[in-house]
Design a protein around this motif. Structure first.
Motif, PDB file in Angstrom:
ATOM      1  N   GLY A   6      20.608  48.729  44.821  1.00 10.87           N
ATOM      2  CA  GLY A   6      21.082  47.761  43.833  1.00 10.87           C
ATOM      3  C   GLY A   6      22.395  48.139  43.185  1.00 10.87           C
ATOM      4  N   GLU A   7      23.128  49.075  43.795  1.00 11.27           N
ATOM      5  CA  GLU A   7      24.385  49.536  43.201  1.00 11.27           C
ATOM      6  C   GLU A   7      25.530  48.548  43.429  1.00 11.27           C
ATOM      7  OE1 GLU A   7      24.409  51.919  41.266  1.00 11.27           O
ATOM      8  OE2 GLU A   7      22.912  53.411  41.840  1.00 11.27           O
ATOM      9  N   VAL A   8      25.410  47.710  44.454  1.00 16.74           N
ATOM     10  CA  VAL A   8      26.449  46.729  44.764  1.00 16.74           C
ATOM     11  C   VAL A   8      25.798  45.369  44.961  1.00 16.74           C
ATOM     12  CG1 VAL A   8      28.057  48.387  45.784  1.00 16.74           C
ATOM     13  CG2 VAL A   8      26.330  47.288  47.226  1.00 16.74           C
ATOM     14  N   LYS A   9      26.634  44.341  44.904  1.00 17.18           N
ATOM     15  CA  LYS A   9      26.134  42.968  45.039  1.00 17.18           C
ATOM     16  C   LYS A   9      26.974  42.219  46.070  1.00 17.18           C
ATOM     17  CE  LYS A   9      25.413  38.713  42.294  1.00 17.18           C
ATOM     18  NZ  LYS A   9      23.959  38.604  42.498  1.00 17.18           N
ATOM     19  N   ILE A  10      26.292  41.489  46.950  1.00 13.58           N
ATOM     20  CA  ILE A  10      26.944  40.563  47.873  1.00 13.58           C
ATOM     21  C   ILE A  10      26.318  39.196  47.647  1.00 13.58           C
ATOM     22  CG2 ILE A  10      27.440  39.992  50.273  1.00 13.58           C
ATOM     23  CD1 ILE A  10      27.173  42.944  50.951  1.00 13.58           C
ATOM     24  N   ARG A  11      27.136  38.217  47.339  1.00 15.17           N
ATOM     25  CA  ARG A  11      26.618  36.893  47.026  1.00 15.17           C
ATOM     26  C   ARG A  11      26.201  36.150  48.294  1.00 15.17           C
ATOM     27  NH1 ARG A  11      31.270  34.727  42.907  1.00 15.17           N
ATOM     28  NH2 ARG A  11      32.463  34.889  44.848  1.00 15.17           N
ATOM     29  N   THR A  12      25.252  35.247  48.144  1.00 11.11           N
ATOM     30  CA  THR A  12      24.782  34.436  49.269  1.00 11.11           C
ATOM     31  C   THR A  12      25.952  33.690  49.907  1.00 11.11           C
ATOM     32  OG1 THR A  12      22.604  34.157  48.280  1.00 11.11           O
ATOM     33  CG2 THR A  12      23.263  32.544  49.942  1.00 11.11           C
ATOM     34  N   GLY A  13      26.009  33.755  51.231  1.00  5.17           N
ATOM     35  CA  GLY A  13      27.069  33.075  51.967  1.00  5.17           C
ATOM     36  C   GLY A  13      28.327  33.895  52.137  1.00  5.17           C
ATOM     37  N   GLU A  14      28.348  35.130  51.596  1.00  5.00           N
ATOM     38  CA  GLU A  14      29.539  35.976  51.685  1.00  5.00           C
ATOM     39  C   GLU A  14      29.227  37.278  52.416  1.00  5.00           C
ATOM     40  OE1 GLU A  14      31.915  34.358  47.739  1.00  5.00           O
ATOM     41  OE2 GLU A  14      30.920  36.313  47.622  1.00  5.00           O
ATOM     42  N   ARG A  15      30.296  38.001  52.777  1.00  2.00           N
ATOM     43  CA  ARG A  15      30.147  39.241  53.540  1.00  2.00           C
ATOM     44  C   ARG A  15      30.707  40.458  52.814  1.00  2.00           C
ATOM     45  NH1 ARG A  15      33.317  36.288  58.247  1.00  2.00           N
ATOM     46  NH2 ARG A  15      34.338  35.646  56.313  1.00  2.00           N
ATOM     47  N   GLY A  16      31.441  40.229  51.719  1.00  2.45           N
ATOM     48  CA  GLY A  16      32.114  41.325  51.041  1.00  2.45           C
ATOM     49  C   GLY A  16      31.475  41.685  49.715  1.00  2.45           C
ATOM     50  N   LEU A  17      31.793  42.889  49.235  1.00  3.47           N
ATOM     51  CA  LEU A  17      31.283  43.371  47.955  1.00  3.47           C
ATOM     52  C   LEU A  17      31.935  42.601  46.812  1.00  3.47           C
ATOM     53  CD1 LEU A  17      31.522  47.220  48.639  1.00  3.47           C
ATOM     54  CD2 LEU A  17      29.514  45.747  48.914  1.00  3.47           C
ATOM     55  N   LEU A  18      31.127  42.199  45.852  1.00  5.15           N
ATOM     56  CA  LEU A  18      31.647  41.520  44.667  1.00  5.15           C
ATOM     57  C   LEU A  18      32.161  42.569  43.691  1.00  5.15           C
ATOM     58  CD1 LEU A  18      32.038  38.868  43.100  1.00  5.15           C
ATOM     59  CD2 LEU A  18      29.737  39.199  42.158  1.00  5.15           C
ATOM     60  N   THR A  19      33.405  42.397  43.256  1.00  9.59           N
ATOM     61  CA  THR A  19      34.011  43.328  42.306  1.00  9.59           C
ATOM     62  C   THR A  19      34.620  42.559  41.145  1.00  9.59           C
ATOM     63  OG1 THR A  19      36.164  43.281  43.418  1.00  9.59           O
ATOM     64  CG2 THR A  19      34.586  44.965  44.140  1.00  9.59           C
ATOM     65  N   ASP A  20      34.931  43.283  40.085  1.00  2.98           N
ATOM     66  CA  ASP A  20      35.670  42.714  38.965  1.00  2.98           C
ATOM     67  C   ASP A  20      37.164  42.795  39.284  1.00  2.98           C
ATOM     68  OD1 ASP A  20      36.045  41.515  36.524  1.00  2.98           O
ATOM     69  OD2 ASP A  20      34.792  42.938  35.419  1.00  2.98           O
ATOM     70  N   ALA A  21      37.987  42.278  38.384  1.00  2.00           N
ATOM     71  CA  ALA A  21      39.424  42.201  38.647  1.00  2.00           C
ATOM     72  C   ALA A  21      40.084  43.569  38.768  1.00  2.00           C
ATOM     73  CB  ALA A  21      40.109  41.390  37.550  1.00  2.00           C
ATOM     74  N   ASP A  22      39.440  44.627  38.271  1.00  5.58           N
ATOM     75  CA  ASP A  22      39.998  45.975  38.393  1.00  5.58           C
ATOM     76  C   ASP A  22      39.340  46.768  39.520  1.00  5.58           C
ATOM     77  OD1 ASP A  22      37.512  46.399  37.321  1.00  5.58           O
ATOM     78  OD2 ASP A  22      38.185  47.593  35.610  1.00  5.58           O
ATOM     79  N   GLY A  23      38.628  46.074  40.409  1.00  2.00           N
ATOM     80  CA  GLY A  23      38.003  46.732  41.546  1.00  2.00           C
ATOM     81  C   GLY A  23      36.629  47.304  41.276  1.00  2.00           C
ATOM     82  N   THR A  24      36.162  47.254  40.025  1.00  4.45           N
ATOM     83  CA  THR A  24      34.838  47.791  39.701  1.00  4.45           C
ATOM     84  C   THR A  24      33.753  46.968  40.386  1.00  4.45           C
ATOM     85  OG1 THR A  24      35.602  48.578  37.552  1.00  4.45           O
ATOM     86  CG2 THR A  24      33.225  48.318  37.835  1.00  4.45           C
ATOM     87  N   CYS A  25      32.840  47.639  41.077  1.00  3.80           N
ATOM     88  CA  CYS A  25      31.762  46.939  41.773  1.00  3.80           C
ATOM     89  C   CYS A  25      30.805  46.291  40.776  1.00  3.80           C
ATOM     90  CB  CYS A  25      30.987  47.906  42.667  1.00  3.80           C
ATOM     91  SG  CYS A  25      31.887  48.404  44.148  1.00  3.80           S
ATOM     92  N   ILE A  26      30.290  45.144  41.155  1.00  3.46           N
ATOM     93  CA  ILE A  26      29.238  44.471  40.398  1.00  3.46           C
ATOM     94  C   ILE A  26      27.904  44.848  41.031  1.00  3.46           C
ATOM     95  CG2 ILE A  26      28.347  42.257  39.612  1.00  3.46           C
ATOM     96  CD1 ILE A  26      31.123  43.048  38.483  1.00  3.46           C
ATOM     97  N   ASN A  27      26.934  45.246  40.202  1.00  4.34           N
ATOM     98  CA  ASN A  27      25.651  45.664  40.761  1.00  4.34           C
ATOM     99  C   ASN A  27      24.723  44.470  40.968  1.00  4.34           C
ATOM    100  OD1 ASN A  27      24.464  45.055  38.265  1.00  4.34           O
ATOM    101  ND2 ASN A  27      24.515  47.189  37.562  1.00  4.34           N
TER     102      ASN A  27
END
Length: 531
Positions: free
Chosen positions: A456-477
Motif C-alpha cells: 500500500g505504499e504506492v497507488k495506481i488509479r483504475t485505468g492507468e499504468r503509472g504511479l500516482l504522485t503529487d506535483a513534487d514527485g511524492t508518491c501517493i499511497n
C-alpha cells in the motif's frame, strides 16, 4: 544526515540531483548523502549508454537537451560543438554522443559538486519500510535510507516479453546492449521478422543494415533527399516488421509555417484557460484541439471538415492514406509533401496540432481525474496522434524507404506472416508506467513495484499504468495520502502525468519540487538541532 537512494541513474535522476546541488548551500549539502543504483553508468543510464553503436540516433531535435547547472552551463549542442570542434551541426546525432554529455555532467557533479554522490552499480529488487526508514535491496547491497526516489525510466516498464523460444531475441540485445551473442543469432542473408513497427523496430533495422557495414548513397533518379541502399552482404536478406494495424509512424514535419505558429499560440491560451476552470471536462479539450486542426488545415489549404479530422484520429490514419497500398508508400507521400511536392494530409495537420500544443496538454492533464470512458478514449486517441506527431526524422525515414525499394524491408499485419523457423526479434515498444496493462488487470514487471503495491505504499488509479504522485514527485499511497519519503520521477509516473518519455527538461518540473522538498527537510533538521 539524510540518506537518499536514487533507483535508476538516467537523465531524470541527473536533472533532480543537479537541481538539489544548486539549491543547497555548501554546509547544507554535507548533511545529505546520495547513492545512485543503476547497473549502467549514471547520467546516461541504459538507454543513453555510450557504448551503443552510432547508427542509433536521436529521434528529436538535439536543441532540447540541456543538463546545464551551476557546475557547467553547457547545453548538449554546445558540448558537441566543443567536443567535435564545430565540425557538425547534425540535428539528430548519435545517441551515444548524447550519453557522453549526460555522463560527463554526472561525473562533474560527483567530482565538483557540493552534494556527496556515490554510484552503486547494481539493480534494486525490493524497497520496504523498516523502523521509519526504507530498506533497499539490490544485487550487491542492502542498506537503510531516509528517502527513496524511483527514477527507473525504460528500465522498469511493465512490459513483459512473451516466453522466448530459441528463435526469439529482444531488440535491446541487438541495439543498446549490443550483445555479441544476439548478433550471432542473426546470420548474414537470413530472413527475420520484427515484432513491432515503431521507433524501436527502426533501431533494429538500422543495426542490422548500417550497423553491419551497409551504406547509403543518393538515389539513381536524383530525387532530392532520396537514398538507395548499398549492401555489405552481412545484413539479412529480408526483414518483416509486424504490427496490429499496419499503420506506419509519420515522419516528423521539417518545419512549422509562420501562420501555423500564430494559430498554435492562440490555442495554447485557450487550453491554459480551460485547465484553469474549476470544472474542466475533456469534451471541451477535444473541441479546442479540433478547432485548432480546422484552422491549421485551412491555413495550409488542406481539404478537411470536422468529421474527416475526427475519423483520422479515431482510425489512426486519414481516408487518403487508407487508399495507399503500402505503409512505406504512405511514408514516401509524407516526405514528398514535406518538400512541397504533394499536398499535405490530415496526418500533417494533426502532427502540427499535437506537437505544437503538447506542452500545454502536459500541464493541463497532470493528475487529471478521468472518467473511465474518457480515459480509454484519450489513450486510444493519444496513441494515434503520437504516431503522427512523433515519428522518425526524415533521414531515418529515407533510409527505411531505401531498404523497402531494395526489397529488403516490408511491413505486414501481425498474424498474416509465416512463422515456421524464422528468427523473431521482439521490438514492441514497452508501455509507459510500471504495469503491463491498465490497473487493476495489469501485472507489475518485477518485485520492486509488486512489493510496494502490496504494502500500500504506492497507488495506481483504475485505468492507468503509472504511479500516482503529487506535483513534487511524492508518491501517493493506497489511502490517497502523500507518502512523504517515497518519490517517483519520469516514466514510472506516466498516465497520471503525460509524456515523460522525453529528454526535454522543461516539460516536467517535478524534479524541482522534489529538490525543494529535500532542501526544506534539511533546513527543518538544522533548526531542530540549533534549538
Amino acid at each position: 544526515m539524510i540518506r537518499i537512494a536514487m533507483i535508476g541513474g538516467g537523465p531524470k535522476c541527473l536533472f533532480a540531483l543537479l537541481e538539489l546541488n544548486d539549491v543547497l548551500s555548501d554546509n547544507e549539502a554535507q548533511t545529505v548523502q546520495v547513492d545512485v543504483y543503476d547497473p549502467y553508468p549514471p547520467g546516461a543510464g541504459r538507454v543513453w549508454n555510450t557504448t551503443q553503436p552510432n547508427e542509433l540516433r536521436l529521434n528529436v531535435n538535439s536543441r532540447i537537451i540541456d543538463a546545464s547547472s551551476s557546475l557547467c552551463d553547457q547545453t548538449f549542442n554546445e558540448f558537441r560543438n566543443n567536443a567535435l570542434q564545430g565540425t557538425t551541426d547534425e540535428v539528430f546525432p548519435p545517441r551515444a554522443l548524447v550519453g557522453e554529455y549526460l555522463s560527463e555532467q554526472f561525473q562533474r557533479l560527483v567530482q565538483h559538486g557540493k552534494l556527496p554522490v556515490t554510484h552503486r552499480a547494481s539493480a534494486v529488487h525490493k524497497v520496504e519500510r523498516q523502523a521509519g526508514q526504507w530498506l533497499v535491496t539490490s544485487d550487491s547491497w542492502y542498506d537503510l535510507y531516509d528517502e527513496v526516489v524511483i527514477a527507473t525510466g525504460h528500465g522498469l516498464a511493465g512490459y513483459q516479453h512473451e516466453q522466448k523460444s530459441a528463435t526469439t531475441i529482444t531488440a535491446a540485445e541487438l541495439t543498446v546492449e549490443r550483445s555479441a551473442d544476439a548478433q550471432h543469432k542473426v546470420p548474414d542473408r537470413s530472413t527475420v521478422r520484427i515484432r513491432g513497427a515503431a521507433l524501436t523496430a527502426y533501431d533494429v533495422v538500422m543495426t542490422l543494415t548500417e550497423g553491419r557495414g551497409g551504406q547509403w548513397a543518393p538515389s539513381e533518379d536524383g530525387t532530392p533527399g532520396r537514398l538507395r541502399y548499398v549492401p555489405s552482404g552481412k545484413e539479412p536478406r529480408l526483414m518483416t516488421m509486424l504490427s496490429r494495424h499496419c499503420i506506419p509512424m509519420t515522419p516528423k514535419p521539417m518545419g512549422l509555417p509562420t501562420q501555423a505558429q500564430d494559430i498554435l499560440h492562440n490555442y495554447r491560451l485557450q487550453l491554459r484557460q480551460w485547465s484553469n476552470t474549476s470544472e474542466h471536462h475533456t469534451e471541451q479539450m477535444w473541441r479546442i484541439l479540433l478547432a485548432c486542426a480546422m484552422d491549421i488545415a485551412g491555413s495550409a489549404g488542406v481539404p478537411a471538415n470536422e468529421e474527416s479530422l475526427k475519423q483520422t484520429v479515431d482510425n489512426g490514419r486519414s481516408e487518403q492514406f487508407s487508399t495507399l497500398a503500402s505503409p512505406f508508400e504512405q511514408m514516401r507521400y509524407t516526405l514528398d509533401a514535406h518538400r512541397g511536392l504533394k499536398p499535405q494530409t490530415h496526418e500533417w495537420v494533426w502532427a502540427i496540432v499535437w506537437s505544437g500544443l503538447y506542452s500545454e496538454l502536459v500541464t493541463a492533464l497532470a493528475r487529471y481525474q478521468w472518467a473511465p470512458a474518457d480515459r480509454k478514449k484519450f489513450n486510444a486517441a493519444a496513441t494515434n496522434l503520437e504516431r503522427m506527431a512523433f515519428g522518425p526524422p526524415e533521414p531515418t525515414a529515407q533510409k527505411l524507404l531505401a531498404l523497402y525499394d531494395a526489397g529488403m524491408l516490408q511491413h505486414q499485419t501481425s498474424g498474416t506472416e509465416h512463422t515456421g523457423g524464422v528468427l523473431t526479434i521482439d521490438a514492441v515498444t514497452a508501455p509507459p508506467g510500471v504495469l503491463a496493462a491498465a490497473f487493476p488487470d495489469g501485472e507489475p514487471a518485477n518485485e520492486l513495484i509488486s512489493s510496494l503495491l502490496s504494502a500500500g505504499e504506492v497507488k495506481i488509479r483504475t485505468g492507468e499504468r503509472g504511479l500516482l504522485t503529487d506535483a513534487d514527485g511524492t508518491c501517493i499511497n493506497a489511502e490517497g495520502s502523500r507518502n512523504e519519503t517515497l518519490s517517483a520521477l519520469g516514466r514510472p509516473t506516466e498516465d497520471p502525468t503525460l509524456g515523460h518519455d522525453t529528454l526535454n527538461r522543461t516539460l516536467h518540473l517535478e524534479y524541482r519540487g522534489w529538490a525543494r522538498r529535500i532542501m526544506a527537510q534539511v533546513n527543518a533538521r538544522s533548526q531542530k538541532v540549533a534549538n
